[in-house]
Write a protein that holds these residues in place. Structure first.
Motif, PDB file in Angstrom:
ATOM      1  N   TYR A 160       0.784  -1.253   0.118  1.00  0.00           N
ATOM      2  CA  TYR A 160      -0.096   0.219   0.050  1.00  0.00           C
ATOM      3  C   TYR A 160       0.837   1.467  -0.117  1.00  0.00           C
ATOM      4  CZ  TYR A 160      -3.990  -2.877   1.077  1.00  0.00           C
ATOM      5  OH  TYR A 160      -5.134  -3.790   1.555  1.00  0.00           O
ATOM      6  N   SER A 161       0.348   2.273  -0.620  1.00  0.00           N
ATOM      7  CA  SER A 161       1.099   3.697  -0.543  1.00  0.00           C
ATOM      8  C   SER A 161       0.069   4.687  -0.527  1.00  0.00           C
ATOM      9  CB  SER A 161       2.045   3.882  -1.772  1.00  0.00           C
ATOM     10  OG  SER A 161       1.141   3.779  -2.911  1.00  0.00           O
ATOM     11  N   ALA A 162       0.280   5.751   0.306  1.00  0.00           N
ATOM     12  CA  ALA A 162      -0.759   6.689   0.250  1.00  0.00           C
ATOM     13  C   ALA A 162      -0.942   7.552  -0.930  1.00  0.00           C
ATOM     14  CB  ALA A 162      -0.301   7.667   1.310  1.00  0.00           C
ATOM     15  N   SER A 163      -2.415   7.935  -1.505  1.00  0.00           N
ATOM     16  CA  SER A 163      -2.519   8.497  -2.675  1.00  0.00           C
ATOM     17  C   SER A 163      -3.668   9.573  -2.588  1.00  0.00           C
ATOM     18  CB  SER A 163      -3.140   7.640  -3.690  1.00  0.00           C
ATOM     19  OG  SER A 163      -3.194   8.028  -5.013  1.00  0.00           O
ATOM     20  N   SER A 164      -4.495   9.914  -3.358  1.00  0.00           N
ATOM     21  CA  SER A 164      -5.346  10.935  -3.027  1.00  0.00           C
ATOM     22  C   SER A 164      -6.701  10.627  -3.866  1.00  0.00           C
ATOM     23  CB  SER A 164      -4.921  12.355  -3.660  1.00  0.00           C
ATOM     24  OG  SER A 164      -4.663  12.469  -4.898  1.00  0.00           O
ATOM     25  N   LEU A 165      -7.748  11.375  -3.670  1.00  0.00           N
ATOM     26  CA  LEU A 165      -9.106  11.052  -4.394  1.00  0.00           C
ATOM     27  C   LEU A 165      -8.685  11.400  -5.914  1.00  0.00           C
ATOM     28  CD1 LEU A 165     -11.837   9.736  -4.033  1.00  0.00           C
ATOM     29  CD2 LEU A 165     -12.553  12.235  -3.287  1.00  0.00           C
TER      30      LEU A 165
END
Length: 195
Positions: A160-165
């Motif tokens: 997992y890696s943080a992303s954005s909408l």
């Protein structure tokens, strides 16, 4: 049944002492039972002026993803240990304990912190979305509102890696929306995973 006063104050709380102010609009579509209400006060017109909820909205928690979870118990069941790694609010963290197991595994989860200690943790349930907007996730024609401060993650190559909408709205992904509790028209999606 009571109406809300125009200046109603609503607070949701948990057994561990976390709390969050809630706007009346957050309760739209929800059916509150006696177990959802800790205390209330009526004004002189007989309308609710203060409402203290008992873990009714999910707004007291942080939502993110467990990137690692290991829970072990000894043969005598008195010895236990757990180690977790997570991404919450866009930041990576870890937590280890020798006296508490949450029964949580790798993946999207609901976290309750007391400082840097995790005091409650559980996995969320996922549904494959047929479409996604900036406000709603849609499954089989039913719209589910996105939670406030919605965390979005990319799941690629087993991690997992943080992303954005905005990234996932403009990409070509299989989207899964994760929720806590039961799935109703008032359910808020708390985590989006794009793969």
């Amino acid at each position: 049944t009571y109406s809300f006063a125009s200046d109603i104050q609503i607070l949701d709380t948990t057994a561990n002492g976390s709390f969050a102010a809630v706007y009346p609009s957050r309760l739209a579509g929800m059916a509150l039972s006696d177990s959802n209400v800790r205390w209330y006060q009526l004004d002189s017109d007989g309308k609710l002026s203060i409402l203290i909820l008992n873990d009714a909205t999910g707004e007291c928690y942080d939502y993110g993803v467990l990137t690692y979870a290991s829970e072990k118990t000894g043969e005598d069941t008195l010895s236990m240990s757990a180690s977790y790694k997570y991404i919450v609010n866009g930041k990576s963290g870890s937590y280890s304990t020798s006296n508490l197991l949450f029964g949580a595994g790798w993946g999207p989860a609901r976290f309750e912190f007391n400082g840097t200690d995790i005091v409650a943790l559980r996995n969320l349930t996922g549904i494959t979305l047929t479409s996604l907007t900036s406000q709603y996730g849609v499954k089989d024609g039913v719209q589910y509102k996105l939670g406030d401060k919605l965390p979005v993650y990319l799941y690629q190559n087993g991690s997992y890696s943080a992303s954005s909408l905005s990234v996932v709205l403009n990409g070509s992904y299989t989207l899964t929306g994760y929720y806590d509790g039961s799935l109703t028209s008032a359910t808020r999606l708390r985590v989006i995973v794009a793969s």
